[in-house]
Design a protein around this motif. Sequence first.
Motif, PDB file in Angstrom:
ATOM      1  N   THR A   1       2.949   6.826  14.354  1.00 56.65           N
ATOM      2  CA  THR A   1       2.450   6.414  13.045  1.00 56.65           C
ATOM      3  C   THR A   1       2.612   4.908  12.849  1.00 56.65           C
ATOM      4  O   THR A   1       1.699   4.227  12.356  1.00 56.65           O
TER       5      THR A   1
ATOM      6  N   THR B   1      -0.445   1.816  12.461  1.00 56.41           N
ATOM      7  CA  THR B   1      -0.549   1.039  11.215  1.00 56.41           C
ATOM      8  C   THR B   1      -0.306  -0.452  11.426  1.00 56.41           C
ATOM      9  O   THR B   1      -0.520  -1.235  10.509  1.00 56.41           O
TER      10      THR B   1
ATOM     11  N   THR C   1      -0.994  -4.230  12.941  1.00 52.36           N
ATOM     12  CA  THR C   1      -2.242  -4.982  13.164  1.00 52.36           C
ATOM     13  C   THR C   1      -2.065  -6.170  14.097  1.00 52.36           C
ATOM     14  O   THR C   1      -3.045  -6.815  14.453  1.00 52.36           O
TER      15      THR C   1
ATOM     16  N   HIS D   1      -3.977  12.770   8.160  1.00 55.82           N
ATOM     17  CA  HIS D   1      -3.753  11.664   7.212  1.00 55.82           C
ATOM     18  C   HIS D   1      -4.403  10.370   7.708  1.00 55.82           C
ATOM     19  O   HIS D   1      -4.048   9.283   7.240  1.00 55.82           O
TER      20      HIS D   1
ATOM     21  N   ASN E   1      -6.754   7.324   8.085  1.00 50.85           N
ATOM     22  CA  ASN E   1      -7.505   6.570   7.083  1.00 50.85           C
ATOM     23  C   ASN E   1      -7.912   5.236   7.697  1.00 50.85           C
ATOM     24  O   ASN E   1      -7.073   4.505   8.225  1.00 50.85           O
TER      25      ASN E   1
ATOM     26  N   GLU F   1      -8.670   2.540   6.364  1.00 52.76           N
ATOM     27  CA  GLU F   1      -8.139   1.366   5.674  1.00 52.76           C
ATOM     28  C   GLU F   1      -6.689   1.099   6.040  1.00 52.76           C
ATOM     29  O   GLU F   1      -6.240  -0.046   6.042  1.00 52.76           O
ATOM     30  N   LYS F   2      -5.951   2.167   6.357  1.00 54.08           N
ATOM     31  CA  LYS F   2      -4.517   2.000   6.630  1.00 54.08           C
ATOM     32  C   LYS F   2      -4.161   2.150   8.105  1.00 54.08           C
ATOM     33  O   LYS F   2      -3.139   1.635   8.540  1.00 54.08           O
ATOM     34  N   THR F   3      -4.963   2.888   8.847  1.00 54.96           N
ATOM     35  CA  THR F   3      -4.643   3.142  10.256  1.00 54.96           C
ATOM     36  C   THR F   3      -5.779   2.671  11.151  1.00 54.96           C
ATOM     37  O   THR F   3      -6.935   2.598  10.740  1.00 54.96           O
TER      38      THR F   3
END
Length: 416
Positions: A42, A46, A48, A82, A84, A86-88
Amino acid sequence: MASVTEFKKLFEKFLRENKCPTGEIVKKKYYFPVDQLFTFYTSMLTTTNIQWSQFQEILTNYVENLDFCYYSWECFSSIVQHLNTEKTNVYMFTNLLGFIKIPAEKKEDDKLLFKNNKRPQFKYNSEQLKTWVTEIWDGMKPFMSSNIKIRREMLTLLIEKMLMHLNNPLVTADFLMDSLDTPGPIAILGLQGIFILVKDYNLECPNIYGKLYNFFTTDMFNYRYKTRLFYLADIFLRSTHLPELLVAAFVKRMARLSLIAPPTDIQIMAAFIGNLLIRHPPLKVLIQSDSVVGSDPYIFEEKDPLQSNALNSSLRELVSLKQHILPKVGKSVNFLFKKLPQVEWDMSELLDNSYESIIDEEYKTDFQKVSLTYEKPVSFSVPLSNHMDNLWTLEFRRLNYFDACILFNIICFNFS
């Protein structure tokens, strides 16, 4: 933002669980810290500021362990619920799915990362693994419908590793059929998926030959997976019970496209046409002599191969290719105008051909040396025949130093 060093420490903490477990040890259950591995994955998806190649270096030494791969797919089935954009990082997630193997049945020599003789042994559950893989495939569908790149990557994963591990592989049929309508590599990958379902799972697919026929267009030479298309077409058309009208359409289609094809693809098409003629001897009537006939009745723009009128045509396109500038290409076409062999050509070797391999082979070819003069010079005088008098007018004049050097080199070359 976490650094590479912090991720390495997080993974080392996960590895220490083997000797110093911090989680609950359940009786008669193999101990594996799934929660900590889930946390690592996880965090990885996430971040970058770290490249995929850096994560590969961390994981590469552990992907051979059966338990690590097995429980990784359990983590993936939880992560996908979960996911996404935008987040992952969804692209990194597809890389992760491709990098971690889907383990097969347990063998005695399999490596186990958390093996401990004092604790219960690892048990492989194929049905549980199929459930996880199916959940991942279903969870990725929204991303595949909205992003072409993700769709292509997931199609590749489906064909290479996921399809056989789904609870019901036939549920992908509609998705694969829809992919056939998307031009380019996605359509070819969809075709390969359909082929697997037809071959291994008895899928009935109407008009599959019509869809295959429409793959052979002028754009196919730009496809990334065009060699895969030739391979699949050869398998689909391997049956000797196919209608001659259908096979003739494929033969004529490839003959027409060979006029604009790269040299490597012409060789493949020539072998393919030869194999089809061997499987269907009555189609040899399509091979005509060097004479040119009237207008061609074949309809190239027709989408339906049965309506293309190919059986009334001929392979006149191959006549011009017999004199191709590359001798190897011309030789491969010339074979079709001779007595065809009983054994089919092996296309697997041709599929790996490239411009570099053709050029290297031409460099290694020994050519017959050609004489530059038809009469051996015996002196500085003009040859005995009067051909030179007919073609040239000799004007004697005083030579400067530059002209004298040129003449001297010519004389030395003729006597050498």
